[in-house]
Design a protein around this motif. Structure first.
Motif, PDB file in Angstrom:
ATOM      1  N   ASN A  38      97.038  27.898  43.251  1.00 21.86           N
ATOM      2  CA  ASN A  38      97.056  28.522  44.909  1.00 21.86           C
ATOM      3  C   ASN A  38      98.141  28.696  45.616  1.00 21.86           C
ATOM      4  O   ASN A  38      98.357  28.427  46.977  1.00 21.86           O
ATOM      5  CB  ASN A  38      96.193  27.536  45.517  1.00 21.86           C
ATOM      6  N   SER A  39      99.277  29.000  44.905  1.00 23.81           N
ATOM      7  CA  SER A  39     100.683  28.936  45.283  1.00 23.81           C
ATOM      8  C   SER A  39     100.979  30.332  45.326  1.00 23.81           C
ATOM      9  O   SER A  39     102.581  30.771  44.922  1.00 23.81           O
ATOM     10  CB  SER A  39     101.645  28.098  44.994  1.00 23.81           C
ATOM     11  N   PHE A  40     100.317  31.287  45.357  1.00 22.58           N
ATOM     12  CA  PHE A  40     100.584  32.789  45.169  1.00 22.58           C
ATOM     13  C   PHE A  40     101.034  33.361  46.502  1.00 22.58           C
ATOM     14  O   PHE A  40     100.248  33.153  47.647  1.00 22.58           O
ATOM     15  CB  PHE A  40      99.200  33.565  44.873  1.00 22.58           C
ATOM     16  N   THR A  41     102.419  33.786  46.436  1.00 19.66           N
ATOM     17  CA  THR A  41     103.057  34.575  47.948  1.00 19.66           C
ATOM     18  C   THR A  41     103.498  35.860  47.573  1.00 19.66           C
ATOM     19  O   THR A  41     104.332  36.066  46.741  1.00 19.66           O
ATOM     20  CB  THR A  41     104.109  33.474  48.220  1.00 19.66           C
ATOM     21  N   SER A  42     103.526  36.650  48.779  1.00 20.83           N
ATOM     22  CA  SER A  42     104.297  37.747  48.607  1.00 20.83           C
ATOM     23  C   SER A  42     105.782  37.559  48.997  1.00 20.83           C
ATOM     24  O   SER A  42     106.099  36.792  49.894  1.00 20.83           O
ATOM     25  CB  SER A  42     103.560  38.552  49.695  1.00 20.83           C
TER      26      SER A  42
END
Length: 308
Positions: A38-42
């Motif tokens: 849950n650490s997906f970042t643009s």
């Protein structure tokens, strides 16, 4: 592959960046591997870059450190079981899902809210994690609502909408936790209960905010932990799991949910819910309960959705 449309990519980022994701690639033998994160970042739109984090202790660490690319699959609200599967030490995580190869070659799961197939841009060592930065080579999104995760519970738009839709004699309780203890308020007969309020015309959020304000500063409103029909009281009950910064309250005291304390919970529906919370807290696995004070269903969720 066609060029990435920055405007479409910006829209996808804005919609899905807080969702639960499954990150996938292939090992040197071509076998698909993946983990829940849950650490997906643009990172950037020009060039289009994203990042995910992976624990150094993960069994997938070596594969992802060397892979030429990976895909980020943003799960839809009906895919909690996939999140659970890819968060556990399952021998073949892909056996229970349908998938295909993305345009750049990483496995892309079916029926997700969005997917981003990436080439490897950079790997950054960061303490006990490694940061994987990928360049988006292809992506797609769908109207399916995304799956969120916060404070040990999955959160979906449909879940909260269903719970908040009814206004017929609706009660709200705050399950306020601090370091394993729960805030309980004494009744006149020496029994105990959670802080509870009836929902008025201002709505559920206002009732919860007022309930929290009455018990002191440093309490953060959380997410739905249980929804049930209390037939004995003739009302619908929504309980929110909240966190306290400290063990002090204007009303009530924080107590460990040991049998002697649970025996003082007069309301049988509330006592059953707290017994479940105590059991789940001990093993670190949580679920969202739907039903009434007698029977219902628990939708199990993982103890955490970090890198595995």
């Amino acid at each position: 592959m066609s060029a990435i449309d920055p405007r479409a990519l910006r829209n996808a980022f804005g919609t899905f960046m807080t969702g639960v994701t499954v990150v996938t690639t292939r090992d040197p033998e071509g076998k698909p591997v993946g983990f829940t994160a849950n650490s997906f970042t643009s990172v950037s739109l020009d060039p289009p870059l994203v990042l995910v984090c992976l624990a150094n202790s993960s069994r997938n660490r070596a594969v992802f450190a060397e892979t030429p690319g990976f895909a980020v699959n943003v799960l839809s609200e009906g895919q909690k079981h996939i999140s659970n599967t890819f968060a556990r030490p399952v021998e073949d995580r892909f056996e229970a899902v349908t998938w295909r190869d993305g345009p750049f070659g990483a496995p892309v799961l079916d029926d997700v809210s969005a997917w981003f197939d990436c080439s490897r841009h950079k790997l950054v060592e960061a303490g006990d994690h490694v940061i994987l930065i990928g360049k988006v080579e292809a992506f797609d999104d769908s109207p399916a609502p995304g799956l969120g995760y916060a404070r040990g519970a999955y959160v979906t738009p449909a879940m909260e909408a269903r719970a908040l839709a009814s206004r017929a004699d609706l009660m709200v309780s705050a399950l306020i936790e601090h370091q394993g203890e729960v805030l309980l308020v004494p009744n006149d007969d020496d029994s105990l209960a959670l802080p509870v309020a009836r929902v008025g015309k201002e709505g559920v959020s206002a009732a919860l905010a007022q309930l929290i304000a009455e018990h002191g500063a440093g309490i953060e409103p959380g997410f739905i932990y249980a929804v049930y029909e209390d037939d004995d009281a003739g009302c619908q009950h929504i309980s929110f799991l909240c966190q306290a910064a400290g063990p002090v309250s204007r009303h009530g005291v924080f107590k460990a949910l040991v049998p002697s304390v649970l025996a003082k919970i007069e309301d049988p529906a509330m006592r059953t819910m707290l017994e479940r919370f105590a059991a789940e807290s001990r093993i670190g696995n949580f679920g969202v309960y739907y039903g009434n004070q007698v029977s219902g269903k628990i939708r199990p969720i993982a103890a955490g959705s970090g890198s595995q």
